[in-house]
Design an enzyme around this catalytic site. Structure first.
Site, PDB file in Angstrom:
ATOM      1  N   HIS A  63     -60.371  63.807  50.785  1.00  0.00           N
ATOM      2  CA  HIS A  63     -60.620  63.124  52.059  1.00  0.00           C
ATOM      3  C   HIS A  63     -62.060  62.590  52.106  1.00  0.00           C
ATOM      4  O   HIS A  63     -62.291  61.434  52.477  1.00  0.00           O
ATOM      5  CB  HIS A  63     -60.352  64.118  53.203  1.00  0.00           C
ATOM      6  CG  HIS A  63     -60.518  63.563  54.578  1.00  0.00           C
ATOM      7  ND1 HIS A  63     -59.466  63.402  55.449  1.00  0.00           N
ATOM      8  CD2 HIS A  63     -61.618  63.128  55.246  1.00  0.00           C
ATOM      9  CE1 HIS A  63     -59.920  62.892  56.589  1.00  0.00           C
ATOM     10  NE2 HIS A  63     -61.221  62.725  56.489  1.00  0.00           N
ATOM     11  N   GLU A  64     -63.027  63.437  51.708  1.00  0.00           N
ATOM     12  CA  GLU A  64     -64.438  63.027  51.801  1.00  0.00           C
ATOM     13  C   GLU A  64     -64.797  61.992  50.739  1.00  0.00           C
ATOM     14  O   GLU A  64     -65.558  61.064  51.016  1.00  0.00           O
ATOM     15  CB  GLU A  64     -65.373  64.246  51.715  1.00  0.00           C
ATOM     16  CG  GLU A  64     -65.155  65.324  52.779  1.00  0.00           C
ATOM     17  CD  GLU A  64     -65.056  64.795  54.206  1.00  0.00           C
ATOM     18  OE1 GLU A  64     -65.669  63.761  54.527  1.00  0.00           O
ATOM     19  OE2 GLU A  64     -64.328  65.414  55.007  1.00  0.00           O
TER      20      GLU A  64
ATOM     21  N   GLN B 208     -69.764  58.533  58.244  1.00  0.00           N
ATOM     22  CA  GLN B 208     -69.282  58.955  59.563  1.00  0.00           C
ATOM     23  C   GLN B 208     -70.408  59.176  60.571  1.00  0.00           C
ATOM     24  O   GLN B 208     -70.151  59.339  61.757  1.00  0.00           O
ATOM     25  CB  GLN B 208     -68.466  60.243  59.451  1.00  0.00           C
ATOM     26  CG  GLN B 208     -67.165  60.047  58.689  1.00  0.00           C
ATOM     27  CD  GLN B 208     -66.359  61.325  58.705  1.00  0.00           C
ATOM     28  OE1 GLN B 208     -66.566  62.200  57.873  1.00  0.00           O
ATOM     29  NE2 GLN B 208     -65.453  61.445  59.660  1.00  0.00           N
TER      30      GLN B 208
ATOM     31  N   CYS C  56     -59.185  63.578  61.094  1.00  0.00           N
ATOM     32  CA  CYS C  56     -60.501  63.071  60.704  1.00  0.00           C
ATOM     33  C   CYS C  56     -61.355  62.966  61.957  1.00  0.00           C
ATOM     34  O   CYS C  56     -60.871  62.509  62.996  1.00  0.00           O
ATOM     35  CB  CYS C  56     -60.339  61.691  60.062  1.00  0.00           C
ATOM     36  SG  CYS C  56     -61.908  60.925  59.605  1.00  0.00           S
ATOM     37  N   LEU C  57     -62.613  63.406  61.865  1.00  0.00           N
ATOM     38  CA  LEU C  57     -63.502  63.343  63.028  1.00  0.00           C
ATOM     39  C   LEU C  57     -63.676  61.913  63.532  1.00  0.00           C
ATOM     40  O   LEU C  57     -63.975  61.696  64.699  1.00  0.00           O
ATOM     41  CB  LEU C  57     -64.875  63.937  62.680  1.00  0.00           C
ATOM     42  CG  LEU C  57     -64.915  65.433  62.371  1.00  0.00           C
ATOM     43  CD1 LEU C  57     -66.317  65.850  61.956  1.00  0.00           C
ATOM     44  CD2 LEU C  57     -64.441  66.258  63.562  1.00  0.00           C
TER      45      LEU C  57
ATOM     46  N   HIS D 254     -63.726  58.713  51.981  1.00  0.00           N
ATOM     47  CA  HIS D 254     -64.683  58.148  52.946  1.00  0.00           C
ATOM     48  C   HIS D 254     -65.786  57.377  52.222  1.00  0.00           C
ATOM     49  O   HIS D 254     -66.184  56.301  52.648  1.00  0.00           O
ATOM     50  CB  HIS D 254     -65.352  59.265  53.762  1.00  0.00           C
ATOM     51  CG  HIS D 254     -64.642  59.616  55.033  1.00  0.00           C
ATOM     52  ND1 HIS D 254     -64.359  58.694  56.019  1.00  0.00           N
ATOM     53  CD2 HIS D 254     -64.166  60.799  55.488  1.00  0.00           C
ATOM     54  CE1 HIS D 254     -63.736  59.305  57.022  1.00  0.00           C
ATOM     55  NE2 HIS D 254     -63.595  60.579  56.726  1.00  0.00           N
TER      56      HIS D 254
ATOM     57  N   GLY E 166     -65.452  69.022  57.249  1.00  0.00           N
ATOM     58  CA  GLY E 166     -65.997  68.094  56.261  1.00  0.00           C
ATOM     59  C   GLY E 166     -66.581  66.893  56.974  1.00  0.00           C
ATOM     60  O   GLY E 166     -66.106  66.518  58.051  1.00  0.00           O
TER      61      GLY E 166
HETATM   62 NI    NI Z   1     -62.653  62.075  57.804  1.00  0.00          NI
END
Ligand code: NI
Length: 169
Positions: free
Chosen positions: A134-135, A50, A92-93, A138, A45
């Site tokens: 999660h997204e 991000q 998370c990236l 963000h 995701g």
């Molecule tokens: Ni994330």
């Protein structure tokens, strides 16, 4: 085009992203780039903040290329229904190399627009429900570490500060 992933500490991750109102070719290109960037970073995701773009766009593929039908584009997403509770390890990236158990709703329905602006609703459970939450977080300027204990969060932040000092973040 592969964008570099913005990491924790960059203020773009902390502010609510702006609503998308124009559904044009530039948006389509951005979404292709987001998938490319997400796969390159080995994620399932990715939200536009991000990659430093504060707009309400997220891409998800919880199968990581296994199933082409699993590719999802969420524009201006809103969570309209939540059910149950499920705790699982989450990462998370933008906070690479850290993971924590996060308690989230187990079944979630999201309402979003697709790349053409058409509204749709989709219900997911487990990993997909987790990705929706999660997204969407963000896009509201929230990271998963806001859902863990202050103690664990402070520990992660302290480790990140050390990495920043060492020039490794
Ligand atoms: Ni994330």
């Amino acid at each position: 085009m592969i964008y570099p992933i913005v990491k924790f500490g960059n203020p773009v991750l902390d502010k609510p992203a702006e609503k998308v109102t124009v559904f044009d070719e530039a948006l389509q290109k951005l979404i292709e780039d987001m998938f490319e960037s997400m796969y390159a970073a080995r994620g399932v995701g990715l939200a536009a903040p991000q990659i430093g773009i504060s707009r309400r766009i997220a891409v998800v593929d919880v199968t990581f290329k296994e199933d082409p039908n699993a590719k999802l584009v969420l524009i201006n997403p809103e969570i309209i229904h939540k059910e149950g509770r499920h705790s699982q390890s989450e990462g998370c990236l933008s906070i690479p190399d850290f993971r924590e158990n996060v308690s989230r709703a187990q079944v979630v329905t999201v309402r979003a627009q697709d790349v053409t602006g058409k509204l749709f609703e989709k219900t997911g459970d487990d990993l997909l429900a987790r990705a929706f939450q999660h997204e969407t977080d963000h896009l509201n300027g929230k990271l998963y570490i806001s859902h863990i204990s202050a103690l664990k969060r402070d520990l992660i932040k302290r480790k990140i500060r050390k990495l920043v000092k060492a020039g490794e973040w």
